[in-house]
Design a protein around this motif. Structure first.
Motif, mmCIF file in Angstrom:
data_model
loop_
_atom_site.group_PDB
_atom_site.id
_atom_site.type_symbol
_atom_site.label_atom_id
_atom_site.label_comp_id
_atom_site.label_asym_id
_atom_site.label_seq_id
_atom_site.Cartn_x
_atom_site.Cartn_y
_atom_site.Cartn_z
ATOM 1 N N LEU A 195 0.974 -1.220 0.005
ATOM 2 C CA LEU A 195 0.091 -0.020 -0.092
ATOM 3 C C LEU A 195 0.757 1.208 -0.068
ATOM 4 C CD1 LEU A 195 -2.780 -0.869 2.413
ATOM 5 C CD2 LEU A 195 -2.762 -1.032 0.118
ATOM 6 N N GLN A 196 2.100 1.150 0.619
ATOM 7 C CA GLN A 196 2.863 2.349 0.635
ATOM 8 C C GLN A 196 3.621 2.806 -0.762
ATOM 9 O OE1 GLN A 196 1.950 3.578 3.851
ATOM 10 N NE2 GLN A 196 4.094 4.319 3.417
ATOM 11 N N LYS A 197 3.587 1.688 -1.561
ATOM 12 C CA LYS A 197 4.143 1.981 -2.779
ATOM 13 C C LYS A 197 2.632 2.483 -3.951
ATOM 14 C CE LYS A 197 7.949 -1.133 -3.165
ATOM 15 N NZ LYS A 197 8.671 -2.281 -3.980
ATOM 16 N N LEU A 198 1.716 2.032 -3.486
ATOM 17 C CA LEU A 198 0.457 2.514 -4.063
ATOM 18 C C LEU A 198 0.200 4.049 -3.962
ATOM 19 C CD1 LEU A 198 -1.923 -0.652 -3.898
ATOM 20 C CD2 LEU A 198 -1.510 0.732 -6.025
ATOM 21 N N ARG A 199 0.774 4.530 -2.641
ATOM 22 C CA ARG A 199 0.662 5.672 -2.265
ATOM 23 C C ARG A 199 1.318 6.727 -2.978
ATOM 24 N NH1 ARG A 199 -0.114 3.192 3.619
ATOM 25 N NH2 ARG A 199 -2.262 2.745 3.557
ATOM 26 N N THR A 200 2.400 6.199 -3.778
ATOM 27 C CA THR A 200 3.166 7.152 -4.676
ATOM 28 C C THR A 200 2.111 7.668 -5.907
ATOM 29 O OG1 THR A 200 3.881 5.565 -5.980
ATOM 30 C CG2 THR A 200 5.137 6.193 -3.992
ATOM 31 N N LEU A 201 0.956 7.056 -6.086
ATOM 32 C CA LEU A 201 0.162 7.168 -6.977
ATOM 33 C C LEU A 201 -0.821 8.208 -6.827
ATOM 34 C CD1 LEU A 201 -0.364 3.833 -8.664
ATOM 35 C CD2 LEU A 201 1.353 5.368 -9.108
ATOM 36 N N SER A 202 -0.909 9.227 -7.527
ATOM 37 C CA SER A 202 -1.863 10.587 -7.109
ATOM 38 C C SER A 202 -3.360 10.040 -6.899
ATOM 39 C CB SER A 202 -2.079 11.346 -8.014
ATOM 40 O OG SER A 202 -2.414 11.036 -9.495
ATOM 41 N N ALA A 203 -4.044 8.965 -8.068
ATOM 42 C CA ALA A 203 -5.307 8.610 -7.887
ATOM 43 C C ALA A 203 -5.428 7.575 -6.680
ATOM 44 C CB ALA A 203 -5.691 7.659 -9.163
ATOM 45 N N PHE A 204 -4.629 6.827 -6.392
ATOM 46 C CA PHE A 204 -4.724 6.027 -5.062
ATOM 47 C C PHE A 204 -4.678 6.866 -3.890
ATOM 48 C CE2 PHE A 204 -3.615 2.947 -1.921
ATOM 49 C CZ PHE A 204 -4.408 2.218 -1.890
ATOM 50 N N VAL A 205 -3.989 7.894 -3.659
ATOM 51 C CA VAL A 205 -3.997 9.022 -2.577
ATOM 52 C C VAL A 205 -5.384 9.581 -2.560
ATOM 53 C CG1 VAL A 205 -3.143 11.271 -1.805
ATOM 54 C CG2 VAL A 205 -1.461 9.494 -2.646
ATOM 55 N N GLU A 206 -5.961 10.010 -3.685
ATOM 56 C CA GLU A 206 -7.113 10.360 -3.699
ATOM 57 C C GLU A 206 -8.421 9.719 -3.278
ATOM 58 O OE1 GLU A 206 -10.106 13.197 -6.478
ATOM 59 O OE2 GLU A 206 -8.234 12.440 -7.490
ATOM 60 N N PHE A 207 -8.122 8.449 -3.657
ATOM 61 C CA PHE A 207 -9.213 7.229 -3.193
ATOM 62 C C PHE A 207 -9.138 7.152 -1.729
ATOM 63 C CE2 PHE A 207 -8.725 2.822 -1.871
ATOM 64 C CZ PHE A 207 -9.993 2.480 -1.887
ATOM 65 N N GLU A 208 -7.984 6.961 -1.194
ATOM 66 C CA GLU A 208 -7.738 7.032 0.272
ATOM 67 C C GLU A 208 -8.287 8.176 1.082
ATOM 68 O OE1 GLU A 208 -5.024 3.542 1.448
ATOM 69 O OE2 GLU A 208 -3.868 5.131 1.562
ATOM 70 N N ALA A 209 -8.152 9.412 0.552
ATOM 71 C CA ALA A 209 -8.676 10.361 0.990
ATOM 72 C C ALA A 209 -10.336 10.415 1.060
ATOM 73 C CB ALA A 209 -8.279 11.704 0.325
ATOM 74 N N ASP A 210 -10.861 9.705 0.132
ATOM 75 C CA ASP A 210 -12.282 9.514 0.195
ATOM 76 C C ASP A 210 -12.736 8.460 0.830
ATOM 77 O OD1 ASP A 210 -12.673 11.533 -1.954
ATOM 78 O OD2 ASP A 210 -12.545 10.160 -3.645
ATOM 79 N N VAL A 211 -11.943 7.616 0.989
ATOM 80 C CA VAL A 211 -12.336 6.425 2.098
ATOM 81 C C VAL A 211 -12.249 7.035 3.378
ATOM 82 C CG1 VAL A 211 -11.379 4.360 3.396
ATOM 83 C CG2 VAL A 211 -11.447 4.412 0.955
#
Length: 221
Positions: A195-211
């Motif tokens: 998940l830490q590597k996924l958090r280098t992607l802007s769309a995944f960061v936005e997804f987790e912010a929505d969560v």
């Protein structure tokens, strides 16, 4: 104890297994950080193909109604590939379904968009070590696809082509039981990927912010 039930409406069957595991892990991690109570997180399955005869927003509404007849759903994740315009994808492919669901929403229910910048395959490419381990490959990563620039998966014009190249080039080197169907994202990668590597992607960061916003709203945090 806090109880959550998740459901995912994925754009295609090739994304379903991978996204379900990534979403589950992300919700558990964020929920555990936000709450001092233990979490009990369950999942319900949406087979979007069953509703292929009706318009997308209506398909999602019908699927949600069927799920809620079986029991409560707290978080409904609606996936759409961004196609290089994630804002348009949200407005055209997710917002109409959210509007249809508003009159049906029980207390404490939230919709969460899942919108990669281009395609979900870019998320799969965020952790190459995990991806190739899932394929059973132990060789030099650079030898598999030297023609692709892999340091910025979201910048790839067609991440599906890159993922398919990896699959085809490892297919002859893995044990028969480990071979993956070409052009699908391995479901097991959803458990392996960092998940830490996924958090280098802007769309995944936005997804987790929505969560996080969804959980905060549900729990009154």
């Amino acid at each position: 104890m806090r109880y959550l039930t998740l459901a995912l409406f994925a754009e295609g069957p090739s994304d379903q297994g991978y996204l379900r595991r990534i979403i589950y892990r992300s919700v558990v991690e964020i929920g555990t950080r936000l709450s001092d109570q233990k979490l009990d997180v369950g999942e319900r399955f949406i087979d979007g193909e069953r509703y292929a005869s009706v318009e997308r927003a209506e398909r999602i509404r019908e699927a949600f109604e069927e799920l809620t007849r079986q029991g409560a759903v707290n978080l409904l994740f609606i996936h759409s590939d961004g196609g290089a315009d994630p804002y348009a994808a949200r407005e055209e492919r997710i917002a109409p379904a959210q509007r249809l669901l508003e009159p049906l929403n029980p207390k404490g229910f939230r919709c969460v968009p899942v919108v990669p910048v281009r395609e979900t395959e870019a998320w799969a490419l965020a952790d190459l070590d995990a991806l190739l381990a899932e394929f059973g490959w132990t060789g030099d990563i650079r030898s598999l696809a030297p023609e692709f620039e892999l340091s910025r998966p979201e910048a790839l014009l067609d991440p599906k082509v890159v993922l398919t190249a990896f699959q085809k080039r490892t297919a002859g080197s893995v044990r028969r039981g480990r071979r993956q169907r070409v052009e699908s994202i391995p479901a097991g990668l959803g458990d392996r990927a960092s998940l830490q590597k996924l958090r280098t992607l802007s769309a995944f960061v936005e997804f987790e912010a929505d969560v996080e916003r969804a959980l905060q709203g549900m729990w009154g945090i």
